[in-house]
Design a protein around this motif. Structure first.
Motif, PDB file in Angstrom:
ATOM      1  N   PRO A 276      -5.908   3.850   4.502  1.00 26.61           N
ATOM      2  CA  PRO A 276      -6.235   5.188   4.002  1.00 26.61           C
ATOM      3  C   PRO A 276      -5.000   5.997   3.631  1.00 26.61           C
ATOM      4  O   PRO A 276      -5.035   6.768   2.662  1.00 26.61           O
ATOM      5  N   ILE A 277      -3.911   5.833   4.384  1.00 25.27           N
ATOM      6  CA  ILE A 277      -2.700   6.597   4.068  1.00 25.27           C
ATOM      7  C   ILE A 277      -2.133   6.188   2.712  1.00 25.27           C
ATOM      8  O   ILE A 277      -1.779   7.035   1.880  1.00 25.27           O
ATOM      9  N   GLY A 278      -2.036   4.886   2.478  1.00 31.83           N
ATOM     10  CA  GLY A 278      -1.493   4.412   1.207  1.00 31.83           C
ATOM     11  C   GLY A 278      -2.325   4.863   0.030  1.00 31.83           C
ATOM     12  O   GLY A 278      -1.785   5.304  -1.001  1.00 31.83           O
TER      13      GLY A 278
ATOM     14  N   LEU B 180       0.807  -1.213   0.000  1.00 33.31           N
ATOM     15  CA  LEU B 180       0.000   0.000   0.000  1.00 33.31           C
ATOM     16  C   LEU B 180       0.843   1.268   0.000  1.00 33.31           C
ATOM     17  O   LEU B 180       0.445   2.284  -0.572  1.00 33.31           O
ATOM     18  N   PHE B 181       2.003   1.226   0.641  1.00 32.01           N
ATOM     19  CA  PHE B 181       2.902   2.383   0.579  1.00 32.01           C
ATOM     20  C   PHE B 181       3.696   2.366  -0.727  1.00 32.01           C
ATOM     21  O   PHE B 181       3.941   3.416  -1.319  1.00 32.01           O
ATOM     22  N   GLY B 182       4.062   1.165  -1.169  1.00 33.58           N
ATOM     23  CA  GLY B 182       4.889   1.055  -2.369  1.00 33.58           C
ATOM     24  C   GLY B 182       4.188   1.435  -3.648  1.00 33.58           C
ATOM     25  O   GLY B 182       4.840   1.841  -4.619  1.00 33.58           O
ATOM     26  N   MET B 183       2.844   1.341  -3.685  1.00 37.37           N
ATOM     27  CA  MET B 183       2.169   1.645  -4.946  1.00 37.37           C
ATOM     28  C   MET B 183       2.256   3.137  -5.281  1.00 37.37           C
ATOM     29  O   MET B 183       2.337   3.508  -6.454  1.00 37.37           O
ATOM     30  N   SER B 184       2.264   4.004  -4.274  1.00 38.85           N
ATOM     31  CA  SER B 184       2.451   5.429  -4.551  1.00 38.85           C
ATOM     32  C   SER B 184       3.897   5.712  -4.952  1.00 38.85           C
ATOM     33  O   SER B 184       4.162   6.540  -5.832  1.00 38.85           O
TER      34      SER B 184
END
Length: 229
Positions: free
Chosen positions: A185-187, A80-84
């Motif tokens: 939600p953050i990701g 989820l963090f890596g996709m951004s």
């Protein structure tokens, strides 16, 4: 101000993403390093937890309670963090063979549509309540409402426990589920920010696509004379 942000999680997410955007504009290199370090730390923790668990299990016939659950959570955070981050550095794979055969204006129209579709996808997953005004039926509202329900209820994870020195402060033994789900939600918020940036860059002509589909071809072209040398 604190009570307002707690009471309105969507507003909190918007403020967080806005602050992240400002920091990224002011110190792009520092933020890029932060994202790379953050991803590297998650990968290192996943490897360390798995290694220690194997050693304890087969060497000492014991183990870490919640190790498997912790690795699943870390893997979710990585995705989820890596996709951004993937949008930022242009590493999301895609197939653009067909649209590259079109004239440049048509190709750019497809590129804009792709970035806009990714942005819409992120916005819907963050909070889909606004779709009811368009006649759509939504359940759950999106990632923000999903996380908010766990925050209010305060349920814990299945196996993962707080360290003993944190249990009195946390008010329970098991790690709160909302802590693990915070990246949802953050990701998605960061992904929406990055896709919006990519959309603007495509419109401005600074970027071709939101995806990167020619890295293999570029790598071959760069190293075509490597064996000869």
């Amino acid at each position: 101000m604190y009570h307002i942000l707690i009471a309105y999680p969507l507003l909190t997410l918007i403020c967080f993403v806005g602050l992240y955007f400002i920091l990224d504009r002011l110190a792009p290199r520092a933020m890029a390093s932060f994202e790379e370090i953050f991803i590297a730390v998650i990968l290192a923790l996943m490897t360390l937890v798995a290694f220690v668990q194997v050693v304890l299990r087969y060497g000492f016939n014991t183990g870490i309670t919640g190790a498997l659950e912790l690795n699943r959570i870390l893997f979710a955070w990585l995705i989820l963090f890596g996709m951004s981050y993937g949008v930022r550095v242009g590493t999301h794979l895609g197939i653009d063979t067909l649209i590259r055969t079109f004239p440049r204006p048509v190709f750019r129209a497809f590129a804009v549509f792709g970035a806009a579709a990714a942005l819409l996808w992120a916005v819907i997953l963050i909070s889909g309540d606004w779709l009811t005004h368009l006649g759509a039926t939504t359940r759950g509202g999106g990632a923000v409402d999903y996380w908010w329900r766990f925050f209010r209820v305060g349920t814990g994870l299945d196996d993962l426990m707080y360290p003993s020195f944190m249990r009195e402060w946390a008010g329970q033994d098991r790690v709160h589920r909302w802590v693990a789900y915070l990246i949802l939600p953050i990701g998605l918020g960061l992904f929406a920010m990055r896709t919006l940036q990519a959309l603007v860059e495509i419109v401005q002509g600074k970027r071709d696509l939101i995806i990167a589909s020619h890295e293999a071809e570029d790598l071959v072209a760069e190293n075509k004379d490597a064996l000869r040398d």
